[in-house]
Scaffold this active site. Structure first.
Site, PDB file in Angstrom:
ATOM      1  N   LYS A 283       0.845  -1.196   0.000  1.00  0.00           N
ATOM      2  CA  LYS A 283       0.000   0.000   0.000  1.00  0.00           C
ATOM      3  C   LYS A 283       0.885   1.253   0.000  1.00  0.00           C
ATOM      4  O   LYS A 283       1.465   1.621   1.005  1.00  0.00           O
ATOM      5  CB  LYS A 283      -0.915   0.031   1.234  1.00  0.00           C
ATOM      6  CG  LYS A 283      -2.034   1.054   1.047  1.00  0.00           C
ATOM      7  CD  LYS A 283      -2.542   1.667   2.319  1.00  0.00           C
ATOM      8  CE  LYS A 283      -1.702   2.770   2.857  1.00  0.00           C
ATOM      9  NZ  LYS A 283      -1.566   3.971   2.001  1.00  0.00           N
TER      10      LYS A 283
ATOM     11  N   GLU B 248       9.507   1.619  10.843  1.00  0.00           N
ATOM     12  CA  GLU B 248      10.639   2.479  10.434  1.00  0.00           C
ATOM     13  C   GLU B 248      10.084   3.898  10.406  1.00  0.00           C
ATOM     14  O   GLU B 248       9.339   4.246   9.497  1.00  0.00           O
ATOM     15  CB  GLU B 248      11.154   2.063   9.053  1.00  0.00           C
ATOM     16  CG  GLU B 248      11.682   0.642   8.990  1.00  0.00           C
ATOM     17  CD  GLU B 248      12.999   0.476   9.738  1.00  0.00           C
ATOM     18  OE1 GLU B 248      13.707   1.477   9.963  1.00  0.00           O
ATOM     19  OE2 GLU B 248      13.318  -0.664  10.104  1.00  0.00           O
TER      20      GLU B 248
ATOM     21  N   CYS C  41      14.398  10.180   5.672  1.00  0.00           N
ATOM     22  CA  CYS C  41      14.291   9.903   7.108  1.00  0.00           C
ATOM     23  C   CYS C  41      15.635  10.087   7.786  1.00  0.00           C
ATOM     24  O   CYS C  41      15.712  10.575   8.908  1.00  0.00           O
ATOM     25  CB  CYS C  41      13.744   8.498   7.343  1.00  0.00           C
ATOM     26  SG  CYS C  41      14.663   7.226   6.478  1.00  0.00           S
TER      27      CYS C  41
ATOM     28  N   GLU D 100      11.265  17.221  13.549  1.00  0.00           N
ATOM     29  CA  GLU D 100      11.720  16.763  12.226  1.00  0.00           C
ATOM     30  C   GLU D 100      11.148  17.684  11.156  1.00  0.00           C
ATOM     31  O   GLU D 100       9.942  17.661  10.900  1.00  0.00           O
ATOM     32  CB  GLU D 100      11.239  15.321  11.990  1.00  0.00           C
ATOM     33  CG  GLU D 100      11.729  14.764  10.679  1.00  0.00           C
ATOM     34  CD  GLU D 100      11.147  13.397  10.311  1.00  0.00           C
ATOM     35  OE1 GLU D 100       9.981  13.118  10.624  1.00  0.00           O
ATOM     36  OE2 GLU D 100      11.882  12.612   9.679  1.00  0.00           O
TER      37      GLU D 100
HETATM   38  P1  NAD Z   1       2.771   8.935   7.106  1.00  0.00           P
HETATM   39  O1  NAD Z   1       2.948   8.282   8.415  1.00  0.00           O
HETATM   40  O2  NAD Z   1       1.831  10.069   6.989  1.00  0.00           O
HETATM   41  O3  NAD Z   1       2.275   7.880   6.010  1.00  0.00           O
HETATM   42  C1  NAD Z   1       2.994   6.700   5.742  1.00  0.00           C
HETATM   43  C2  NAD Z   1       2.028   5.655   5.192  1.00  0.00           C
HETATM   44  O4  NAD Z   1       1.094   5.281   6.219  1.00  0.00           O
HETATM   45  C3  NAD Z   1       1.186   6.104   4.009  1.00  0.00           C
HETATM   46  O5  NAD Z   1       1.106   5.032   3.089  1.00  0.00           O
HETATM   47  C4  NAD Z   1      -0.161   6.378   4.649  1.00  0.00           C
HETATM   48  O6  NAD Z   1      -1.238   6.280   3.740  1.00  0.00           O
HETATM   49  C5  NAD Z   1      -0.227   5.294   5.691  1.00  0.00           C
HETATM   50  N1  NAD Z   1      -1.172   5.534   6.797  1.00  0.00           N
HETATM   51  C6  NAD Z   1      -1.835   6.666   7.108  1.00  0.00           C
HETATM   52  N2  NAD Z   1      -2.610   6.470   8.205  1.00  0.00           N
HETATM   53  C7  NAD Z   1      -2.430   5.168   8.586  1.00  0.00           C
HETATM   54  C8  NAD Z   1      -2.914   4.376   9.663  1.00  0.00           C
HETATM   55  N3  NAD Z   1      -3.753   4.863  10.569  1.00  0.00           N
HETATM   56  N4  NAD Z   1      -2.483   3.115   9.748  1.00  0.00           N
HETATM   57  C9  NAD Z   1      -1.609   2.602   8.859  1.00  0.00           C
HETATM   58  N5  NAD Z   1      -1.111   3.319   7.823  1.00  0.00           N
HETATM   59  C10 NAD Z   1      -1.514   4.588   7.685  1.00  0.00           C
HETATM   60  O7  NAD Z   1       4.246   9.320   6.639  1.00  0.00           O
HETATM   61  P2  NAD Z   1       4.674  10.191   5.390  1.00  0.00           P
HETATM   62  O8  NAD Z   1       4.362  11.613   5.690  1.00  0.00           O
HETATM   63  O9  NAD Z   1       4.161   9.556   4.153  1.00  0.00           O
HETATM   64  O10 NAD Z   1       6.266   9.975   5.402  1.00  0.00           O
HETATM   65  C11 NAD Z   1       7.161  10.829   6.032  1.00  0.00           C
HETATM   66  C12 NAD Z   1       7.645  10.225   7.340  1.00  0.00           C
HETATM   67  O11 NAD Z   1       8.198   8.928   7.095  1.00  0.00           O
HETATM   68  C13 NAD Z   1       8.774  11.008   7.986  1.00  0.00           C
HETATM   69  O12 NAD Z   1       8.546  11.108   9.360  1.00  0.00           O
HETATM   70  C14 NAD Z   1      10.015  10.147   7.723  1.00  0.00           C
HETATM   71  O13 NAD Z   1      11.074  10.348   8.617  1.00  0.00           O
HETATM   72  C15 NAD Z   1       9.439   8.783   7.775  1.00  0.00           C
HETATM   73  N6  NAD Z   1      10.307   7.841   7.079  1.00  0.00           N
HETATM   74  C16 NAD Z   1      10.986   6.919   7.800  1.00  0.00           C
HETATM   75  C17 NAD Z   1      11.846   6.040   7.168  1.00  0.00           C
HETATM   76  C18 NAD Z   1      12.626   5.023   7.929  1.00  0.00           C
HETATM   77  O14 NAD Z   1      13.131   4.091   7.306  1.00  0.00           O
HETATM   78  N7  NAD Z   1      12.752   5.118   9.231  1.00  0.00           N
HETATM   79  C19 NAD Z   1      12.003   6.095   5.782  1.00  0.00           C
HETATM   80  C20 NAD Z   1      11.273   7.045   5.072  1.00  0.00           C
HETATM   81  C21 NAD Z   1      10.421   7.906   5.737  1.00  0.00           C
END
Ligand code: NAD
Length: 467
Positions: free
Chosen positions: A168, A241, A275, A371
């Site tokens: 997803k 992550e 990230c 962040e």
């Molecule tokens: P987000 O948490 O808003 O969304 C991530 C995913 O989760 C999307 O596919 C979203 O549709 C889904 N999602 C939304 N609500 C959900 C729920 N209730 N349950 C399950 N899934 C749900 O994150 P984002 O804004 O897309 O990404 C940016 C963030 O990701 C930053 O904080 C970044 O640091 C982090 N990130 C971490 C890593 C890592 O490896 N640690 C890598 C890349 C990004």
């Protein structure tokens, strides 16, 4: 008819609804893709469960061949995937090519790993083996910053271990994932890989779905907590992550001219939407002014534009929400520090923000404590390296971090004291497929990549027989 369809049970299908995907450089629609309903998610989970017995019983060598075939298919489609990635995500084409190629390399890497039983005893008294069994259906939830690469952190490991998956993507970057589904449709047996797209409404449904045994999630800490809560009821396995606020500490013995571009690159890659981007830059007081000047020059010279334009070094923020969030960080940075390069929106179309350097700023400011996930770097002065490490550790995050010095032994000793999952010396954000990657504290639970990452897609089983 939409060009980008869901992959459910080996078939490309229209969504019960549709989703417009915007190009963040132009704010125009790139494509309208299929959007899955809850009923379609249920179908995908059913298909993945139906495919699981045969896939998990498939000899690992056959599963390896499938991973290699997927890697080949990604590589064969690298141009199309990379251009699509630029259009939905915004990054420069060269970076997009690197991301797609990297994804194929990660599939290839996982095809080389082994999960043979470990024989602990095999004598006249007993036979004992430690085995790694697949879990079942795995939900892979992906964010929008590296939509292709992050699929390749999860899908090949899950498949090699014998699981079936539901992918997803994030609602603002679903096209490359749907294209990936189309590319691999005839390579994997029906139901083994399913790809759905949503409008941010199915992540929660997937995490609480009784037919799913594990959630492999990459995204924000805030959403990660929700995933953990909703996975609790079914005691679902989770890997999280999450976000980071990486500190990068520059010691006093570096050559500022040589070091500044590398540090700047670590902060600005992917417009800061990494990230493990360097998000807090600690510089020793003796070279502080010089480093700040170098950063400002680099920022002013950076070519910001549409990722498809030749020469572009930095694209837009990926979506409006993130753009507005980073603009909010800029407002507070202007109050708390001195902006010496950038400081505002670039142009009036697209989610572009000027590469920004903020000096004379410290903890207590939002730009340092939270962040930012954007091209705005705070440069913080320190006098004692141990104190810099203490300040770096005074964060709820613990994803990455780095120390930069000519005296690399001294840097190594300081690196040991950093409270994060990865710590680099004289480099930053060096991810390799064979090295486990994961976060400490609020940056996550578990790890991905390497043999440790693979094991997270398995359940241990000890077979113990008396003779
Ligand atoms: P987000 O948490 O808003 O969304 C991530 C995913 O989760 C999307 O596919 C979203 O549709 C889904 N999602 C939304 N609500 C959900 C729920 N209730 N349950 C399950 N899934 C749900 O994150 P984002 O804004 O897309 O990404 C940016 C963030 O990701 C930053 O904080 C970044 O640091 C982090 N990130 C971490 C890593 C890592 O490896 N640690 C890598 C890349 C990004």
């Amino acid at each position: 008819m939409s060009e980008y369809k869901l992959l459910i049970n080996g078939a490309l299908v229209e969504g019960d609804a549709k989703l417009d995907v915007l190009n963040p450089a132009t704010e125009e629609v790139v494509a309208t893709c299929a959007r899955a309903s809850k009923a379609q998610l249920d179908k995908a989970v059913d298909a993945a469960n139906a495919a699981f017995p045969a896939w998990s019983a498939t000899p690992i060598d056959e599963r390896r061949k499938v991973l290699v075939a997927i890697a080949d298919a990604i590589q064969a489609n690298i141009q199309d995937l990379a251009r699509l990635l630029v259009q939905e995500q915004g990054k420069p084409l060269q970076d997009a090519m690197g991301e797609v190629f990297g994804a194929s390399a990660f599939f290839r890497y996982f095809s080389t790993l082994d999960l043979s039983p470990k024989v602990v005893a095999n004598d006249d008294k007993s036979r004992i083996e430690v085995r790694r069994k697949p879990l079942g259906v795995v939900g892979c939830i992906i964010p929008w910053n590296f939509p292709v690469m992050l699929m390749a952190f999860k899908v090949p490991a899950a498949l090699l271990a014998g699981n079936t998956v539901i992918v997803k993507p994030a609602p603002t970057t679903p096209l490359t994932a749907l294209k990936f589904g189309e590319i691999i449709k005839d390579i994997v047996p029906p139901g083994v890989v399913n790809v759905i797209a949503d409008a941010n409404d199915l992540g929660g449904e997937l995490t609480k779905h009784p037919g799913v045994r594990k959630i492999s999630f990459t995204g924000s800490t805030e959403t990660g907590k929700k995933v953990m809560a909703s996975a609790a009821d079914a005691l679902k396995r989770i890997s999280l992550e999450l976000g980071g606020n990486d500190a990068l500490i520059v010691l006093d013995d570096v050559d500022p001219k040589e070091t500044a571009p590398k540090v700047f690159g670590a902060a600005m890659q992917n417009a800061g939407q990494v990230c493990i981007a360097a998000k807090r830059i600690y510089v020793h007081e003796s070279i502080y002014d010089q480093m700040c000047d170098e950063f400002a020059t680099l920022a002013k010279n950076m070519v910001v534009g549409d990722g498809l334009q030749q020469g572009t070094q930095m694209g837009p923020l990926q979506n409006k929400q993130q753009f507005e969030k980073v603009m909010g960080f800029l407002d507070s940075a202007k109050k708390d520090g001195k902006v010496i390069a950038g400081g505002g929106r670039k142009g009036d179309k697209g989610y572009f923000i000027e590469p920004t350097v903020v000096r004379d700023i410290a903890e207590g400011s939002k730009l340092v404590d939270e962040e930012q996930f954007g091209p705005v770097m705070p440069v913080i002065k320190y006098s004692d390296p141990k104190d810099a490490v203490r300040r770096a550790n005074a964060s709820e995050y613990g994803l990455g971090g780095s120390i930069w010095a000519k005296d690399s032994e001294k840097a190594w000793a300081l690196a040991e004291a950093m409270e994060s999952g990865s710590v680099w010396v004289n480099k930053h954000a060096d991810l390799q497929p064979h090295l486990p990657f994961g976060g400490a504290k609020f940056s996550g639970i578990g790890s991905e990549l390497g043999e440790e990452g693979l094991k997270e897609f398995t359940q241990v089983q000890v077979l113990n027989m008396a003779r």
